[in-house]
Design a protein around this motif. Sequence first.
Motif, mmCIF file in Angstrom:
data_model
loop_
_atom_site.group_PDB
_atom_site.id
_atom_site.type_symbol
_atom_site.label_atom_id
_atom_site.label_comp_id
_atom_site.label_asym_id
_atom_site.label_seq_id
_atom_site.Cartn_x
_atom_site.Cartn_y
_atom_site.Cartn_z
ATOM 1 N N TRP A 160 0.835 -1.201 0.000
ATOM 2 C CA TRP A 160 0.000 0.000 0.000
ATOM 3 C C TRP A 160 0.868 1.249 0.000
ATOM 4 O O TRP A 160 1.951 1.280 0.599
ATOM 5 C CB TRP A 160 -0.914 0.024 1.221
ATOM 6 C CG TRP A 160 -2.198 -0.713 1.027
ATOM 7 C CD1 TRP A 160 -2.454 -2.018 1.319
ATOM 8 C CD2 TRP A 160 -3.423 -0.171 0.517
ATOM 9 N NE1 TRP A 160 -3.763 -2.334 1.014
ATOM 10 C CE2 TRP A 160 -4.382 -1.216 0.527
ATOM 11 C CE3 TRP A 160 -3.813 1.085 0.060
ATOM 12 C CZ2 TRP A 160 -5.696 -1.044 0.091
ATOM 13 C CZ3 TRP A 160 -5.121 1.269 -0.369
ATOM 14 C CH2 TRP A 160 -6.041 0.214 -0.360
ATOM 15 N N ILE A 184 -3.638 5.601 -0.533
ATOM 16 C CA ILE A 184 -3.745 6.130 -1.899
ATOM 17 C C ILE A 184 -4.167 5.026 -2.855
ATOM 18 O O ILE A 184 -5.183 5.128 -3.547
ATOM 19 C CB ILE A 184 -2.408 6.746 -2.364
ATOM 20 C CG1 ILE A 184 -1.975 7.870 -1.442
ATOM 21 C CG2 ILE A 184 -2.517 7.232 -3.805
ATOM 22 C CD1 ILE A 184 -0.567 8.386 -1.738
ATOM 23 N N VAL A 185 -3.382 3.958 -2.880
ATOM 24 C CA VAL A 185 -3.648 2.856 -3.804
ATOM 25 C C VAL A 185 -2.818 1.663 -3.352
ATOM 26 O O VAL A 185 -1.849 1.818 -2.597
ATOM 27 C CB VAL A 185 -3.285 3.263 -5.256
ATOM 28 C CG1 VAL A 185 -1.778 3.401 -5.426
ATOM 29 C CG2 VAL A 185 -3.864 2.293 -6.288
ATOM 30 N N ASP A 208 1.703 2.126 -10.341
ATOM 31 C CA ASP A 208 0.454 2.049 -9.585
ATOM 32 C C ASP A 208 0.143 3.353 -8.868
ATOM 33 O O ASP A 208 -0.973 3.882 -8.948
ATOM 34 C CB ASP A 208 0.510 0.902 -8.575
ATOM 35 C CG ASP A 208 0.425 -0.468 -9.241
ATOM 36 O OD1 ASP A 208 -0.176 -0.549 -10.322
ATOM 37 O OD2 ASP A 208 0.966 -1.431 -8.677
ATOM 38 N N VAL A 209 1.142 3.892 -8.147
ATOM 39 C CA VAL A 209 0.862 5.048 -7.315
ATOM 40 C C VAL A 209 0.812 6.352 -8.107
ATOM 41 O O VAL A 209 -0.019 7.226 -7.831
ATOM 42 C CB VAL A 209 1.889 5.150 -6.162
ATOM 43 C CG1 VAL A 209 3.299 5.411 -6.691
ATOM 44 C CG2 VAL A 209 1.455 6.218 -5.160
ATOM 45 N N ARG A 210 1.666 6.520 -9.124
ATOM 46 C CA ARG A 210 1.690 7.792 -9.857
ATOM 47 C C ARG A 210 0.421 7.990 -10.665
ATOM 48 O O ARG A 210 0.047 9.120 -10.983
ATOM 49 C CB ARG A 210 2.929 7.868 -10.750
ATOM 50 C CG ARG A 210 4.251 7.957 -9.999
ATOM 51 C CD ARG A 210 4.341 9.247 -9.189
ATOM 52 N NE ARG A 210 4.424 10.409 -10.027
ATOM 53 C CZ ARG A 210 5.567 10.949 -10.443
ATOM 54 N NH1 ARG A 210 6.719 10.402 -10.083
ATOM 55 N NH2 ARG A 210 5.551 12.031 -11.199
ATOM 56 N N ARG A 211 -0.257 6.918 -11.006
ATOM 57 C CA ARG A 211 -1.523 7.051 -11.720
ATOM 58 C C ARG A 211 -2.574 7.703 -10.824
ATOM 59 O O ARG A 211 -3.410 8.489 -11.284
ATOM 60 C CB ARG A 211 -2.005 5.674 -12.187
ATOM 61 C CG ARG A 211 -3.299 5.724 -13.003
ATOM 62 C CD ARG A 211 -3.719 4.346 -13.485
ATOM 63 N NE ARG A 211 -4.022 3.442 -12.379
ATOM 64 C CZ ARG A 211 -3.270 2.398 -12.050
ATOM 65 N NH1 ARG A 211 -2.161 2.117 -12.737
ATOM 66 N NH2 ARG A 211 -3.608 1.625 -11.023
ATOM 67 N N GLU A 212 -2.543 7.392 -9.517
ATOM 68 C CA GLU A 212 -3.515 7.944 -8.579
ATOM 69 C C GLU A 212 -3.038 9.230 -7.917
ATOM 70 O O GLU A 212 -3.851 10.094 -7.589
ATOM 71 C CB GLU A 212 -3.831 6.903 -7.485
ATOM 72 C CG GLU A 212 -4.421 5.607 -8.007
ATOM 73 C CD GLU A 212 -5.803 5.802 -8.604
ATOM 74 O OE1 GLU A 212 -6.515 6.721 -8.146
ATOM 75 O OE2 GLU A 212 -6.157 5.041 -9.528
ATOM 76 N N GLU A 213 -1.723 9.339 -7.695
ATOM 77 C CA GLU A 213 -1.157 10.495 -7.002
ATOM 78 C C GLU A 213 0.129 10.929 -7.710
ATOM 79 O O GLU A 213 1.220 10.450 -7.407
ATOM 80 C CB GLU A 213 -0.874 10.130 -5.535
ATOM 81 C CG GLU A 213 -0.197 11.213 -4.717
ATOM 82 C CD GLU A 213 -0.924 12.538 -4.788
ATOM 83 O OE1 GLU A 213 -0.498 13.401 -5.579
ATOM 84 O OE2 GLU A 213 -1.923 12.699 -4.066
#
Length: 262
Positions: A217, A229-230, A239-244
């Motif tokens: 996570w 976040i994701v 994974d994370v840069r797509r959401e944040e």
Amino acid sequence: MAAVLGVVMVLFLGACGTRVAGRDGSATDASTAGGPIPWTMAGPISVTGARLGDDHRTLLLDAQVPHGPHACVRGLRAVVTDTVPQHTWVQITYSSPSGDRRSGCTGVTTATARVRLPEPLGARDLIVDNHTVFTADGAHPPALRLCGPLGCRPPATGCTPASYEQALMAVDAPAHTYREAEVCHGKWLVLDFTWRTGPACGGGEAPECSSRLGDRWFFRAEPSGWVPIVHGTRGGCQDVRREEPGFPTAMCVHLAPFRIAR
């Protein structure tokens, strides 16, 4: 002829059943419903709010209680059970027929219980029914603040084991979860964790005890604590840069795909 009329009257009365008045004044059909519905002592489903009167001693508590087409609650009351320098304990009780579904008390509504404290609450935390806690610390008067699962004063976000435990709670991680790795800096956190599956093994190393599941996570720090976040299992930042998009590249670019450690 009289005998025939007598038989007809007996059959007629038997078909009508017997009406039994409940203690709340309502009637229950004993012939089809199995007898009168009992009222029993109960506690609230939950306590969702607390506020103080202008005297700082009168306490109003919002309790979720059973609701239905007929009377479902009576005798709602709150009493102070103990007071110490750090805490005040209050218990809420009422009577209800909701334990029997025939009562129709299958819904939920909010009722307010009132109690006068022996002295102003001050800096004490309020404990209702032994598990719901409110505090005046950081609250917006006259309301008290409902404390969370980490207590009324949870650890601040940071790169500490206590704050990682808060992060696990934020994603509803299973009990007895193991933290496998942390990447933490300022307001950002990456947390890998696993949990055992299968039979309870008491910490043994037998093959049947080694089955695990896990997850990775990404979190952002907020005043309320670590906010998820994701999650994902791929390596790197995708994974994370797509959401944040603001998540630091340096914290994720070298992440290997998530693998469960054995």
